[in-house]
Design a protein around this motif. Sequence first.
Motif, short mmCIF file in Angstrom:
data_model
loop_
_atom_site.label_atom_id
_atom_site.label_comp_id
_atom_site.label_asym_id
_atom_site.label_seq_id
_atom_site.Cartn_x
_atom_site.Cartn_y
_atom_site.Cartn_z
N ASP A 129 22.39 30.99 39.21
CA ASP A 129 22.85 31.09 37.82
C ASP A 129 22.51 29.82 37.05
N ASN A 130 22.76 28.68 37.68
CA ASN A 130 22.46 27.41 37.03
C ASN A 130 20.96 27.23 36.82
N ALA A 131 20.15 27.75 37.74
CA ALA A 131 18.71 27.64 37.59
C ALA A 131 18.26 28.41 36.34
N ASP A 132 18.85 29.59 36.11
CA ASP A 132 18.52 30.35 34.90
C ASP A 132 18.92 29.57 33.65
N ILE A 133 20.11 28.99 33.69
CA ILE A 133 20.58 28.19 32.55
C ILE A 133 19.67 26.98 32.36
N ARG A 134 19.31 26.33 33.47
CA ARG A 134 18.43 25.16 33.40
C ARG A 134 17.09 25.53 32.79
N THR A 135 16.55 26.70 33.14
CA THR A 135 15.28 27.16 32.58
C THR A 135 15.40 27.36 31.07
N GLU A 136 16.50 27.97 30.64
CA GLU A 136 16.71 28.18 29.21
C GLU A 136 16.84 26.84 28.48
N ILE A 137 17.54 25.89 29.07
CA ILE A 137 17.69 24.57 28.46
C ILE A 137 16.33 23.90 28.33
N GLU A 138 15.50 24.01 29.36
CA GLU A 138 14.16 23.41 29.31
C GLU A 138 13.33 24.05 28.20
N LYS A 139 13.46 25.37 28.01
CA LYS A 139 12.75 26.05 26.91
C LYS A 139 13.19 25.48 25.57
N VAL A 140 14.50 25.35 25.39
CA VAL A 140 15.02 24.82 24.13
C VAL A 140 14.53 23.38 23.93
N LYS A 141 14.54 22.57 24.99
CA LYS A 141 14.07 21.20 24.88
C LYS A 141 12.61 21.15 24.47
N SER A 142 11.80 22.01 25.08
CA SER A 142 10.37 22.00 24.73
C SER A 142 10.17 22.44 23.29
N GLN A 143 10.97 23.41 22.82
CA GLN A 143 10.87 23.83 21.43
C GLN A 143 11.27 22.68 20.51
N LEU A 144 12.33 21.97 20.88
CA LEU A 144 12.75 20.82 20.08
C LEU A 144 11.69 19.73 20.07
N ASN A 145 11.06 19.51 21.23
CA ASN A 145 9.99 18.51 21.30
C ASN A 145 8.83 18.91 20.41
#
Length: 180
Positions: free
Chosen positions: A129-145
Amino acid sequence: MSDKNFNSIVPDEIVMNKIFYIRKQKVMLASDLAELYQIETRVLNQAVSRNSRRFPDDFMFQLTTEENDALTSQIVISKKGRGGRRVLPNVFTEHGVLMLSSVLNSDRAIQINIQIVRIFTKIRALLIDNADIRTEIEKVKSQLNNQSSNLEVVFRYLDELMEQKEKPRTRIGYKPEGFD
């Protein structure tokens, strides 16, 4: 015994606090397992050494000095010379804990092993579950970058426009004589 009839002998939180993450895997110390089984650590180690073929390196391994020191700083383990450990401790992976149930034949060991396996399964589910959340967070971070780099480009263009505006411009077009 069905899941509905299973009662934990030890609170799950106590068992969970005895699971550590070493060498990229979840493990339990032999001494912690012996405490849960209500046997001496030496008895557990003797049973394991008598059945050493059942415990390959991916089921059980001995900690290095560095790993032991790091673990000692996380939990309270007495120092050498004060009645503490004289050798580096063994740790058991999830599979090693499963194998212990075939070596230790007490009812308590079987019940504790069932509980430990269920907890390992819960932890695995949480990690997924945390891996899925971590993947979503990484997507958001890359969009912010990406947005951040796009904003940098916009500000760079604005700075260039401001510099151009500050320079005196030469007039273009028709100039009647006498007017400069």
